[in-house]
Write an enzyme that holds these catalytic residues in place. Sequence first.
Site, mmCIF file in Angstrom:
data_model
loop_
_atom_site.group_PDB
_atom_site.id
_atom_site.type_symbol
_atom_site.label_atom_id
_atom_site.label_comp_id
_atom_site.label_asym_id
_atom_site.label_seq_id
_atom_site.Cartn_x
_atom_site.Cartn_y
_atom_site.Cartn_z
ATOM 1 N N ARG A 88 -19.320 -16.971 0.752
ATOM 2 C CA ARG A 88 -20.343 -15.895 0.725
ATOM 3 C C ARG A 88 -21.070 -15.813 -0.623
ATOM 4 N NH1 ARG A 88 -18.994 -16.204 5.330
ATOM 5 N NH2 ARG A 88 -18.641 -14.514 6.792
ATOM 6 N N GLU B 43 -20.600 -7.399 0.308
ATOM 7 C CA GLU B 43 -21.261 -8.671 0.661
ATOM 8 C C GLU B 43 -22.775 -8.439 0.711
ATOM 9 O OE1 GLU B 43 -19.985 -10.971 4.309
ATOM 10 O OE2 GLU B 43 -22.057 -10.587 4.875
ATOM 11 N N SER C 231 -20.290 -7.600 8.212
ATOM 12 C CA SER C 231 -19.258 -7.194 7.232
ATOM 13 C C SER C 231 -19.936 -6.600 6.012
ATOM 14 C CB SER C 231 -18.445 -8.407 6.778
ATOM 15 O OG SER C 231 -17.867 -9.067 7.866
#
Length: 338
Positions: free
Chosen positions: A164, A333, A237
């Site tokens: 990520r 994130e 997320s």
Amino acid sequence: MDFEKNISLRKLNTFGINVKCKFYCKVQSEKEMVSVINSEEYNNNSHLILSGGSNVLFLKDYEGLIIQNEIKGKQIIEEKSESTILRVGAGENWHQFVLWSIKNGLSGLENMALIPGNVGSSPMQNIGAYGVEVKDFIVSVEGVNLDTKEAFILKNSECNFEYRDSIFKHELKEKVMITHVNFELSKSPINNTKYGAIKEEIRSLGLPVSTESICKAVINIRTRKLPNPEVIGNIGSFFKNPVISTSEFLKTQKQYSEIVGYKVSETETKVAAGWLIDQCGWKGYRKGDAGVHKNQALVLVNHGNATGEEIISLSKEIQRSVKNKFEIDIHPEVNIIG
Ligand code: FAD
Ligand code: EPU
């Protein structure tokens, strides 16, 4: 170039945050991009590139120019014996591109079917799902440097891809517009089913393992597990799964035997943040219109009229409670636009 003024961004971000921007324009070609970067609106204001809006959280009105990237096109650059190299416009929808690649006999992206957003954002956080990351198929990333106004091409090894993460979230944060991504996809099936749920889903569908059946299984699993932003505002997320030392993990596991973690290197373990947040009792929590999804604690939701500040304040409470209970830091994130 047409610039719209004072427009609502509510439909342009999947969280559905009701903010406005001072100026807005769409670009459909590199030529249009050149005309934007030579405009007064660009040169007298801050600017932000937006694609599908599925990984941004606006905290307030954006007092600058939002440029929406709609550069399209899929082009075969090179045919090799085992693979094909493609140059894809940043404004192509990611999922449609995945379906197109499968239809054309190419394998690699099927585990990442149904991830919202566009091709040009895929390198930003090195999107990933069901045991696969996009970095494994990216040859290079092309774009324009927004400071120098010069074109650039970065090879995969220069993008600093991690879980990520990439150079586009650090040194090049808000400094470039990605215009194309070059991919190398396999002509023979890769059939990556190391993520257990895929195998089970394919079995229950009664299908043989193939690029198509993996894609179908991923679509089914995702549709069951993740909330549809068309129904309830979210960005997937909200936090990354924290990577901690395996010795810390084992220490925590002594106290919480059910903790979910996956070894990612000789010394490190990735912990399921959804499990940590769930254990702190947040699943289904709601304060005003900001909340935590009822089935997936890693997904924060906007029930209607939550502000970015309300979402971020909830996220901070969650971070504090996870830290207090487990001594583990979790980090967003999502790209926070403040
Ligand atoms: P945007 O939200 O528009 O932009 C994201 C960031 O990239 C912003 O900082 C923006 O400024 C920048 N940016 C966008 N386009 C460009 C460009 N052309 N040039 C330069 N900068 C740019 N992600 C995963 O990795 N795996 C998943 O499984 C996953 N599941 C999701 C499920 C749901 C229901 C949702 C809503 C989101 C999910 N995501 C997932 C997150 C998201 O889909 C990805 O991060 C996606 O790549 C974002 O694409 P976008 O086009 O919407 O980007
Ligand atoms: N879990 C709970 N409670 C919850 C949520 C999860 O106990 O409320 C447990 C699950 O039971 C499971 C574990 O946590 O044992 C992991 O859950 P899941 O398999 O759903 O995956 P995740 O860690 O929540 C990650 C990615 C997703 C990606 C899926 C599939 C991150 C931050 N998230 O989710 O990506 O689609 O795996 O590969 O890495 C995204 O980045 O936006 C995203 C959705």
